[in-house]
Design a protein around this motif. Structure first.
Motif, PDB file in Angstrom:
ATOM      1  N   VAL A 177       0.844  -1.190   0.000  1.00  0.00           N
ATOM      2  CA  VAL A 177       0.000   0.000   0.000  1.00  0.00           C
ATOM      3  C   VAL A 177       0.888   1.252   0.000  1.00  0.00           C
ATOM      4  O   VAL A 177       1.904   1.303   0.703  1.00  0.00           O
ATOM      5  CB  VAL A 177      -0.936   0.003   1.224  1.00  0.00           C
ATOM      6  CG1 VAL A 177      -1.773   1.280   1.269  1.00  0.00           C
ATOM      7  CG2 VAL A 177      -1.839  -1.227   1.205  1.00  0.00           C
ATOM      8  N   PHE A 178       0.476   2.241  -0.790  1.00  0.00           N
ATOM      9  CA  PHE A 178       1.246   3.475  -0.937  1.00  0.00           C
ATOM     10  C   PHE A 178       0.315   4.680  -0.823  1.00  0.00           C
ATOM     11  O   PHE A 178      -0.870   4.599  -1.143  1.00  0.00           O
ATOM     12  CB  PHE A 178       1.948   3.499  -2.305  1.00  0.00           C
ATOM     13  CG  PHE A 178       2.856   2.330  -2.536  1.00  0.00           C
ATOM     14  CD1 PHE A 178       4.194   2.381  -2.169  1.00  0.00           C
ATOM     15  CD2 PHE A 178       2.370   1.162  -3.113  1.00  0.00           C
ATOM     16  CE1 PHE A 178       5.035   1.298  -2.379  1.00  0.00           C
ATOM     17  CE2 PHE A 178       3.196   0.068  -3.323  1.00  0.00           C
ATOM     18  CZ  PHE A 178       4.532   0.147  -2.955  1.00  0.00           C
ATOM     19  N   TYR A 179       0.914   5.789  -0.386  1.00  0.00           N
ATOM     20  CA  TYR A 179       0.177   7.061  -0.300  1.00  0.00           C
ATOM     21  C   TYR A 179       0.943   8.116  -1.076  1.00  0.00           C
ATOM     22  O   TYR A 179       2.180   8.193  -0.985  1.00  0.00           O
ATOM     23  CB  TYR A 179       0.028   7.492   1.163  1.00  0.00           C
ATOM     24  CG  TYR A 179      -0.745   8.777   1.331  1.00  0.00           C
ATOM     25  CD1 TYR A 179      -2.137   8.774   1.309  1.00  0.00           C
ATOM     26  CD2 TYR A 179      -0.089   9.998   1.483  1.00  0.00           C
ATOM     27  CE1 TYR A 179      -2.854   9.958   1.445  1.00  0.00           C
ATOM     28  CE2 TYR A 179      -0.795  11.176   1.618  1.00  0.00           C
ATOM     29  CZ  TYR A 179      -2.177  11.156   1.591  1.00  0.00           C
ATOM     30  OH  TYR A 179      -2.871  12.313   1.719  1.00  0.00           O
ATOM     31  N   ARG A 180       0.227   8.940  -1.825  1.00  0.00           N
ATOM     32  CA  ARG A 180       0.847  10.024  -2.601  1.00  0.00           C
ATOM     33  C   ARG A 180       0.370  11.360  -2.050  1.00  0.00           C
ATOM     34  O   ARG A 180      -0.827  11.662  -2.069  1.00  0.00           O
ATOM     35  CB  ARG A 180       0.493   9.892  -4.085  1.00  0.00           C
ATOM     36  CG  ARG A 180       1.228  10.885  -4.981  1.00  0.00           C
ATOM     37  CD  ARG A 180       1.000  10.515  -6.445  1.00  0.00           C
ATOM     38  NE  ARG A 180       1.747  11.381  -7.344  1.00  0.00           N
ATOM     39  CZ  ARG A 180       1.232  12.407  -7.993  1.00  0.00           C
ATOM     40  NH1 ARG A 180      -0.062  12.711  -7.836  1.00  0.00           N
ATOM     41  NH2 ARG A 180       1.979  13.140  -8.796  1.00  0.00           N
ATOM     42  N   ASP A 181       1.319  12.154  -1.564  1.00  0.00           N
ATOM     43  CA  ASP A 181       1.009  13.461  -0.988  1.00  0.00           C
ATOM     44  C   ASP A 181       0.648  14.450  -2.085  1.00  0.00           C
ATOM     45  O   ASP A 181       0.911  14.218  -3.267  1.00  0.00           O
ATOM     46  CB  ASP A 181       2.217  13.973  -0.207  1.00  0.00           C
ATOM     47  CG  ASP A 181       1.844  14.425   1.192  1.00  0.00           C
ATOM     48  OD1 ASP A 181       0.670  14.737   1.414  1.00  0.00           O
ATOM     49  OD2 ASP A 181       2.737  14.456   2.050  1.00  0.00           O
ATOM     50  N   ALA A 182       0.092  15.590  -1.672  1.00  0.00           N
ATOM     51  CA  ALA A 182      -0.302  16.611  -2.642  1.00  0.00           C
ATOM     52  C   ALA A 182       0.882  17.135  -3.431  1.00  0.00           C
ATOM     53  O   ALA A 182       0.738  17.557  -4.586  1.00  0.00           O
ATOM     54  CB  ALA A 182      -1.014  17.759  -1.925  1.00  0.00           C
ATOM     55  N   ASP A 183       2.084  17.096  -2.844  1.00  0.00           N
ATOM     56  CA  ASP A 183       3.275  17.585  -3.544  1.00  0.00           C
ATOM     57  C   ASP A 183       3.930  16.509  -4.410  1.00  0.00           C
ATOM     58  O   ASP A 183       4.992  16.718  -4.995  1.00  0.00           O
ATOM     59  CB  ASP A 183       4.286  18.151  -2.558  1.00  0.00           C
ATOM     60  CG  ASP A 183       4.860  17.088  -1.610  1.00  0.00           C
ATOM     61  OD1 ASP A 183       4.506  15.892  -1.742  1.00  0.00           O
ATOM     62  OD2 ASP A 183       5.668  17.457  -0.737  1.00  0.00           O
ATOM     63  N   GLY A 184       3.300  15.326  -4.479  1.00  0.00           N
ATOM     64  CA  GLY A 184       3.814  14.250  -5.314  1.00  0.00           C
ATOM     65  C   GLY A 184       4.702  13.258  -4.596  1.00  0.00           C
ATOM     66  O   GLY A 184       5.077  12.229  -5.174  1.00  0.00           O
ATOM     67  N   THR A 185       5.048  13.508  -3.338  1.00  0.00           N
ATOM     68  CA  THR A 185       5.873  12.570  -2.583  1.00  0.00           C
ATOM     69  C   THR A 185       5.091  11.285  -2.322  1.00  0.00           C
ATOM     70  O   THR A 185       3.918  11.330  -1.934  1.00  0.00           O
ATOM     71  CB  THR A 185       6.309  13.177  -1.241  1.00  0.00           C
ATOM     72  OG1 THR A 185       6.948  14.425  -1.474  1.00  0.00           O
ATOM     73  CG2 THR A 185       7.248  12.246  -0.502  1.00  0.00           C
ATOM     74  N   ILE A 186       5.743  10.138  -2.545  1.00  0.00           N
ATOM     75  CA  ILE A 186       5.095   8.840  -2.379  1.00  0.00           C
ATOM     76  C   ILE A 186       5.688   8.128  -1.172  1.00  0.00           C
ATOM     77  O   ILE A 186       6.905   8.127  -0.962  1.00  0.00           O
ATOM     78  CB  ILE A 186       5.249   7.983  -3.649  1.00  0.00           C
ATOM     79  CG1 ILE A 186       4.537   8.656  -4.829  1.00  0.00           C
ATOM     80  CG2 ILE A 186       4.688   6.577  -3.426  1.00  0.00           C
ATOM     81  CD1 ILE A 186       4.753   7.960  -6.153  1.00  0.00           C
ATOM     82  N   PHE A 187       4.821   7.515  -0.390  1.00  0.00           N
ATOM     83  CA  PHE A 187       5.234   6.774   0.799  1.00  0.00           C
ATOM     84  C   PHE A 187       4.713   5.342   0.728  1.00  0.00           C
ATOM     85  O   PHE A 187       3.601   5.095   0.237  1.00  0.00           O
ATOM     86  CB  PHE A 187       4.673   7.432   2.061  1.00  0.00           C
ATOM     87  CG  PHE A 187       5.098   8.858   2.255  1.00  0.00           C
ATOM     88  CD1 PHE A 187       6.259   9.157   2.967  1.00  0.00           C
ATOM     89  CD2 PHE A 187       4.335   9.904   1.738  1.00  0.00           C
ATOM     90  CE1 PHE A 187       6.645  10.476   3.150  1.00  0.00           C
ATOM     91  CE2 PHE A 187       4.719  11.219   1.914  1.00  0.00           C
ATOM     92  CZ  PHE A 187       5.881  11.512   2.624  1.00  0.00           C
ATOM     93  N   HIS A 188       5.515   4.416   1.233  1.00  0.00           N
ATOM     94  CA  HIS A 188       5.076   3.036   1.443  1.00  0.00           C
ATOM     95  C   HIS A 188       4.522   2.950   2.860  1.00  0.00           C
ATOM     96  O   HIS A 188       5.207   3.303   3.825  1.00  0.00           O
ATOM     97  CB  HIS A 188       6.266   2.088   1.270  1.00  0.00           C
ATOM     98  CG  HIS A 188       5.962   0.662   1.624  1.00  0.00           C
ATOM     99  ND1 HIS A 188       6.822  -0.115   2.378  1.00  0.00           N
ATOM    100  CD2 HIS A 188       4.909  -0.126   1.322  1.00  0.00           C
ATOM    101  CE1 HIS A 188       6.308  -1.318   2.524  1.00  0.00           C
ATOM    102  NE2 HIS A 188       5.142  -1.356   1.900  1.00  0.00           N
ATOM    103  N   THR A 189       3.278   2.495   3.003  1.00  0.00           N
ATOM    104  CA  THR A 189       2.629   2.482   4.309  1.00  0.00           C
ATOM    105  C   THR A 189       2.411   1.086   4.877  1.00  0.00           C
ATOM    106  O   THR A 189       2.318   0.921   6.093  1.00  0.00           O
ATOM    107  CB  THR A 189       1.268   3.200   4.252  1.00  0.00           C
ATOM    108  OG1 THR A 189       0.349   2.428   3.469  1.00  0.00           O
ATOM    109  CG2 THR A 189       1.418   4.588   3.636  1.00  0.00           C
TER     110      THR A 189
END
Length: 242
Positions: A177-189
């Protein structure tokens, strides 16, 4: 002995008393599941620095492209290796649930995408045969599968499901699962493997309600590709099994 083979037969009032007692356990489990979900969402995140590359129907895709404009991405790591002509039957069992879910997830800020290690062209005939519509891309030219724990070595040097791996399969199932912030930064959650994937299998939830339960000797030992069940051609309505 399984209960369905030797059931205790009682009066309706006795059944209601037993059912109410079981309801207390069911409610407790529901509350525990809610707590587990909260703990899952509270896990720390890892910033994605690697520019992973994928291949889809129109060519090159980045990890950001897989979000399709949404902020949340669930990747199912579908077992389909380079030399295979069809996907793993267990992964296909799960994948038979995806299109129905995606009708709703796509309208709730979630993209669900399958990723396989085989080249994109390799699994197109199988995809057509199964009749699936969900996005399915290749990570063939990328370390994505290896770095998220589903392409492993059989020499004892790898881990799977957060433990040393000693099996013979070199492609394994999982979800990430991943999340993409409004600034385009992607995180693995979050990532999960093995029995942790049960949460995706709606058919198992139906079976768990039945007198015989899952009725399997080993996990998914009864499962077939949905066009290989006896009578599959005559009754397309039962293609939720795989």
């Amino acid at each position: 002995m399984d209960n369905y083979r030797n059931p205790q037969v009682v009066s309706r009032s006795e059944w209601l008393s037993a059912r109410r007692q079981l309801l207390l356990h069911e409610k407790a489990l529901t509350h525990q599941r809610d707590e587990l979900s909260r703990a899952r969402r509270a896990l720390p995140w890892v910033r994605i620095e690697q520019p992973y590359s994928f291949e889809g129907p129109h060519g090159h895709l980045s990890l950001a492209d897989l979000f399709a404009g949404r902020s949340q991405l669930l990747v199912y790591h579908f077992m389909f290796d380079e030399g295979w002509s069809e996907g793993c039957s267990g992964c296909s069992f799960l994948a038979d649930h995806f299109d129905g879910a995606n009708l709703h997830l796509a309208h709730h800020d979630v993209s669900l995408v399958a990723v396989s290690r085989a080249p994109f062209a390799r699994f197109q005939a199988f995809r057509q045969r199964m009749g699936w519509k969900f996005p399915w891309v290749s990570s063939h030219a990328s370390p994505f599968n290896r770095e998220f724990g589903v392409s492993v070595s059989d020499d004892g040097s790898s881990q799977y499901n957060y433990e040393p791996y000693s099996g013979s399969e070199t492609e394994l199932p999982g979800l990430s699962v991943f999340y993409r912030d409004a600034d385009g930064t992607i995180f693995h959650t979050y990532s999960s493997y093995a029995r942790g994937l049960d949460i995706l299998v709606g058919a198992y939830n139906f079976l768990d309600l039945m007198p015989k339960g899952r009725n399997e000797e080993g996990t998914m030992d009864w499962v077939r590709h949905h066009d290989r069940y006896e009578g599959a051609d005559a009754d397309k309505s039962h293609c939720c099994h795989e």
